[in-house]
Design a protein around this motif. Sequence first.
Motif, mmCIF file in Angstrom:
data_model
loop_
_atom_site.group_PDB
_atom_site.id
_atom_site.type_symbol
_atom_site.label_atom_id
_atom_site.label_comp_id
_atom_site.label_asym_id
_atom_site.label_seq_id
_atom_site.Cartn_x
_atom_site.Cartn_y
_atom_site.Cartn_z
ATOM 1 N N GLY A 1 21.817 -18.226 4.854
ATOM 2 C CA GLY A 1 20.771 -17.221 5.055
ATOM 3 C C GLY A 1 19.479 -17.604 4.366
ATOM 4 O O GLY A 1 18.390 -17.480 4.939
ATOM 5 N N LEU A 2 19.590 -18.100 3.128
ATOM 6 C CA LEU A 2 18.403 -18.526 2.389
ATOM 7 C C LEU A 2 17.749 -19.727 3.054
ATOM 8 O O LEU A 2 16.521 -19.811 3.188
ATOM 9 C CB LEU A 2 18.806 -18.863 0.949
ATOM 10 C CG LEU A 2 17.700 -18.982 -0.086
ATOM 11 C CD1 LEU A 2 16.870 -17.715 -0.163
ATOM 12 C CD2 LEU A 2 18.274 -19.325 -1.445
ATOM 13 N N LEU A 3 18.580 -20.670 3.500
ATOM 14 C CA LEU A 3 18.059 -21.858 4.177
ATOM 15 C C LEU A 3 17.374 -21.487 5.488
ATOM 16 O O LEU A 3 16.365 -22.094 5.863
ATOM 17 C CB LEU A 3 19.201 -22.838 4.426
ATOM 18 C CG LEU A 3 18.831 -24.197 5.035
ATOM 19 C CD1 LEU A 3 17.906 -24.964 4.102
ATOM 20 C CD2 LEU A 3 20.080 -25.013 5.327
ATOM 21 N N ALA A 4 17.914 -20.491 6.185
ATOM 22 C CA ALA A 4 17.330 -20.078 7.462
ATOM 23 C C ALA A 4 15.902 -19.580 7.274
ATOM 24 O O ALA A 4 15.017 -19.886 8.092
ATOM 25 C CB ALA A 4 18.188 -18.989 8.100
ATOM 26 N N TYR A 5 15.658 -18.829 6.202
ATOM 27 C CA TYR A 5 14.299 -18.341 5.962
ATOM 28 C C TYR A 5 13.348 -19.486 5.625
ATOM 29 O O TYR A 5 12.165 -19.458 6.001
ATOM 30 C CB TYR A 5 14.304 -17.299 4.840
ATOM 31 C CG TYR A 5 14.749 -15.936 5.301
ATOM 32 C CD1 TYR A 5 13.923 -15.166 6.105
ATOM 33 C CD2 TYR A 5 15.985 -15.420 4.950
ATOM 34 C CE1 TYR A 5 14.313 -13.917 6.548
ATOM 35 C CE2 TYR A 5 16.391 -14.169 5.380
ATOM 36 C CZ TYR A 5 15.545 -13.420 6.176
ATOM 37 O OH TYR A 5 15.943 -12.188 6.621
ATOM 38 N N LEU A 6 13.839 -20.479 4.915
ATOM 39 C CA LEU A 6 12.988 -21.637 4.610
ATOM 40 C C LEU A 6 12.641 -22.411 5.880
ATOM 41 O O LEU A 6 11.515 -22.881 6.051
ATOM 42 C CB LEU A 6 13.709 -22.552 3.609
ATOM 43 C CG LEU A 6 14.028 -21.937 2.239
ATOM 44 C CD1 LEU A 6 14.757 -22.942 1.364
ATOM 45 C CD2 LEU A 6 12.759 -21.466 1.544
ATOM 46 N N ILE A 7 13.616 -22.526 6.787
ATOM 47 C CA ILE A 7 13.379 -23.249 8.041
ATOM 48 C C ILE A 7 12.456 -22.455 8.961
ATOM 49 O O ILE A 7 11.611 -23.029 9.659
ATOM 50 C CB ILE A 7 14.720 -23.550 8.734
ATOM 51 C CG1 ILE A 7 15.536 -24.521 7.881
ATOM 52 C CG2 ILE A 7 14.506 -24.124 10.133
ATOM 53 C CD1 ILE A 7 16.933 -24.796 8.405
ATOM 54 N N LEU A 8 12.595 -21.130 8.964
ATOM 55 C CA LEU A 8 11.773 -20.294 9.847
ATOM 56 C C LEU A 8 10.279 -20.460 9.575
ATOM 57 O O LEU A 8 9.460 -20.234 10.470
ATOM 58 C CB LEU A 8 12.154 -18.824 9.677
ATOM 59 C CG LEU A 8 13.307 -18.280 10.511
ATOM 60 C CD1 LEU A 8 13.553 -16.826 10.183
ATOM 61 C CD2 LEU A 8 13.028 -18.444 12.001
ATOM 62 N N LEU A 9 9.935 -20.818 8.347
ATOM 63 C CA LEU A 9 8.522 -20.934 7.985
ATOM 64 C C LEU A 9 7.929 -22.293 8.347
ATOM 65 O O LEU A 9 6.762 -22.551 8.027
ATOM 66 C CB LEU A 9 8.355 -20.672 6.486
ATOM 67 C CG LEU A 9 8.622 -19.223 6.062
ATOM 68 C CD1 LEU A 9 8.696 -19.102 4.553
ATOM 69 C CD2 LEU A 9 7.541 -18.297 6.614
ATOM 70 N N ARG A 10 8.703 -23.140 8.979
ATOM 71 C CA ARG A 10 8.161 -24.422 9.449
ATOM 72 C C ARG A 10 7.194 -24.164 10.609
ATOM 73 O O ARG A 10 7.338 -23.184 11.353
ATOM 74 C CB ARG A 10 9.280 -25.353 9.878
ATOM 75 C CG ARG A 10 10.119 -25.860 8.708
ATOM 76 C CD ARG A 10 11.016 -27.009 9.146
ATOM 77 N NE ARG A 10 10.236 -28.126 9.655
ATOM 78 C CZ ARG A 10 9.633 -29.033 8.912
ATOM 79 N NH1 ARG A 10 9.709 -28.957 7.581
ATOM 80 N NH2 ARG A 10 8.953 -30.014 9.463
ATOM 81 N N TYR B 1 12.936 -12.560 11.640
ATOM 82 C CA TYR B 1 13.472 -12.560 10.277
ATOM 83 C C TYR B 1 14.652 -11.620 10.056
ATOM 84 O O TYR B 1 15.434 -11.816 9.135
ATOM 85 C CB TYR B 1 12.370 -12.250 9.254
ATOM 86 C CG TYR B 1 11.737 -10.893 9.326
ATOM 87 C CD1 TYR B 1 12.427 -9.741 8.956
ATOM 88 C CD2 TYR B 1 10.401 -10.744 9.726
ATOM 89 C CE1 TYR B 1 11.832 -8.494 8.992
ATOM 90 C CE2 TYR B 1 9.799 -9.502 9.760
ATOM 91 C CZ TYR B 1 10.520 -8.384 9.394
ATOM 92 O OH TYR B 1 9.930 -7.152 9.429
ATOM 93 N N SER B 2 14.806 -10.597 10.890
ATOM 94 C CA SER B 2 15.861 -9.615 10.610
ATOM 95 C C SER B 2 17.290 -10.130 10.828
ATOM 96 O O SER B 2 18.189 -9.745 10.072
ATOM 97 C CB SER B 2 15.624 -8.344 11.434
ATOM 98 O OG SER B 2 15.609 -8.631 12.811
ATOM 99 N N PRO B 3 17.579 -10.996 11.843
ATOM 100 C CA PRO B 3 18.986 -11.422 12.016
ATOM 101 C C PRO B 3 19.559 -12.142 10.799
ATOM 102 O O PRO B 3 20.744 -11.978 10.481
ATOM 103 C CB PRO B 3 18.921 -12.346 13.240
ATOM 104 C CG PRO B 3 17.695 -11.929 13.980
ATOM 105 C CD PRO B 3 16.722 -11.523 12.936
ATOM 106 N N PHE B 4 18.750 -12.927 10.116
ATOM 107 C CA PHE B 4 19.267 -13.729 9.003
ATOM 108 C C PHE B 4 19.444 -12.902 7.731
ATOM 109 O O PHE B 4 20.066 -13.376 6.777
ATOM 110 C CB PHE B 4 18.325 -14.907 8.741
ATOM 111 C CG PHE B 4 18.216 -15.823 9.924
ATOM 112 C CD1 PHE B 4 19.253 -16.674 10.255
ATOM 113 C CD2 PHE B 4 17.089 -15.795 10.732
ATOM 114 C CE1 PHE B 4 19.155 -17.513 11.358
ATOM 115 C CE2 PHE B 4 16.986 -16.620 11.835
ATOM 116 C CZ PHE B 4 18.021 -17.483 12.153
ATOM 117 N N PHE B 5 18.914 -11.687 7.732
ATOM 118 C CA PHE B 5 19.153 -10.817 6.591
ATOM 119 C C PHE B 5 20.640 -10.497 6.463
ATOM 120 O O PHE B 5 21.160 -10.312 5.360
ATOM 121 C CB PHE B 5 18.338 -9.522 6.745
ATOM 122 C CG PHE B 5 18.489 -8.575 5.599
ATOM 123 C CD1 PHE B 5 17.834 -8.799 4.400
ATOM 124 C CD2 PHE B 5 19.297 -7.460 5.710
ATOM 125 C CE1 PHE B 5 17.972 -7.918 3.333
ATOM 126 C CE2 PHE B 5 19.445 -6.574 4.652
ATOM 127 C CZ PHE B 5 18.776 -6.810 3.469
#
Length: 615
Positions: free
Chosen positions: A34-43, A366-370
């Motif tokens: 989940g944490l990694l997903a948010y970092l990737i989303l900001l690419r 952003y909501s699914p990865f929460f």
Amino acid sequence: MKLASYTESDQARKLTELLIKRGRQINFVLFSFGLLAYLILLRPEYVRYRFFDENALLTGLVKREYVNSGHLSKLTKQYRNIPWPNSHDWMESELKGSGFEVYHQYYSVQDPTGGPSINGSNLYGILRAGRSSSTESLVLLAPDNIRNDYNYGIVVLLGLAKYLSTRNYWAKDIIILITGNDTLGAQAWLDSYLGFHTPGIWREPLSGRAGAIQAVVNIEVALSEGISFVNVIPEGVNAILPNLDLVFVASRLCELEGINAGFHRKPDFSDQHSSSLLTAVAVLSHQATGLPFNNHALFLKHRIDSLTLQILPENNYFPSGRGLLSVARSLEGILRSLNNLLERLHHSEFFYFMSSPITFLSIGQYSPFFGLLVAPLILESIRQWVLRNAENVEASRVCKELGIPPLLNIPLKHFLSLLFASLLSGSLLYYFPSFLLFLSIKLSLLNLTISLLSLIIVMTLSAVIIRPTFTELEHHVTCSLILFVTAIGLYGLSLMHFALSLYLTLLFSLPLSLSTSHSTVSKLLLLLCSPPLLVLYSCLFHLYLFSSTSQPIEDALTMAMEGLTLAYRSHFISGAWLYPMVTFFVFPSWWMCWIVATGKIKKAADPVKKKQHSD
């Protein structure tokens, strides 16, 4: 559910065994994903780029006409030379000379912390629309000072007022409002305009009114030259956000006038990913407080789109920078865009967070990865329930034979008593400042902080001293229900206040899910994420993001005390949720887990087995 049943099938049994044996490792992996997903989303390839859903807003982006820099320079000199008691008279004369109807409003605010009443006045002028019958209005807003210093945004508004009155294409009334005492003056004026009443605020009724407010722009300018960066602040009370179209119009117009726009920090286009990450962290940390730091934040409570354009010295002063003329032209463009609207802004996003002046993430991204971040609480809750079933197979069979409903075999006594005690403790924290006021004790920064911290420490130590005793069955059931209630609370909070929910989840999810293990490490983690330390971490993090200091611990402690008082005051004046959220959710959830982690476990025969043996 098959996952929660111990004897359903071979597949369910394998999943159950995997959850029991490797549950904590699975929790850590899901949280990491989940944490990694948010970092990737900001690419750059995953963020969404600036666009305008409402085409009517594009009018102001085409051409700006205001060019009277000489008038702005004259007003700036007058503003610097006029002493403070006479400044309102000067502002009134300038607005009247520009053709505005000018009114005053006096107000008095009773300080919720028991301090002296705060008295002040608001000055506002109304320019009636030439093409409509005062059914709608736009508000240009400025506080009368910034950090007890000049606000050159007032000069911009007064200079722009003369220009606005010479144009006949305004379809909406234009209100120029100059407030006293920061957000207190804005709250008093807004209550009077909309017909609301905030306890503790007395204000005069407004002598002049305009149409329904469609949008608000608050301007705070702390210097008159060398301007190169404007901080666009969209966050309102409880992290309510304006329509994204308004944010993009404001940032784009500032860029067209040669002023770089950003969100709480300067963008770095040389390294877009790291810059987007830092901007997103700064934006979410600001949203997480949910406190009204700027005047525009109060209007968003009433679904009025608003934002603040803030220009401060620490982010500016370059000799080759722009002057107040560029700020005035940007404001003119925003007004012309909003003047062209036929209805309220509704096409674009209302749930988002910015990662740069031109990129953002919407709620659909952003909501699914929460869910992955909250998964440790849910899975550990299920795991504890499975362990309860595994230890209670024989008791369940006997209940079935005796015709006893399965729910009656669930020991809820400890959970319900803990839930009641934790909510009672939260109520004590919430009402304790009012109790001090009842005793005529003034709530200064120091004694309010010391009093609340003393209560929390006493409650924390009481759990270690009392050390309640659980049977293994009671322990599993109590842990399962506590974690489930906490997870549901975080999910529910994320729908209304995503930034605060995300912050709490990042800090709470893993430590609380480990609280069932009774290990020294889990107790240490729980202690490190206790509410007082969370406040200290938040202040240190804020100092790291937004300022540089040589004494971080001392400054963080001072900020924590000021923040605690601000949260308490903002809750009763502006309706901010931060203070009740900490007292009624954060502390009770942590306290229940702390009680369970420090309690004693003993093996005991199930009461149903005892009944069967006696029969």
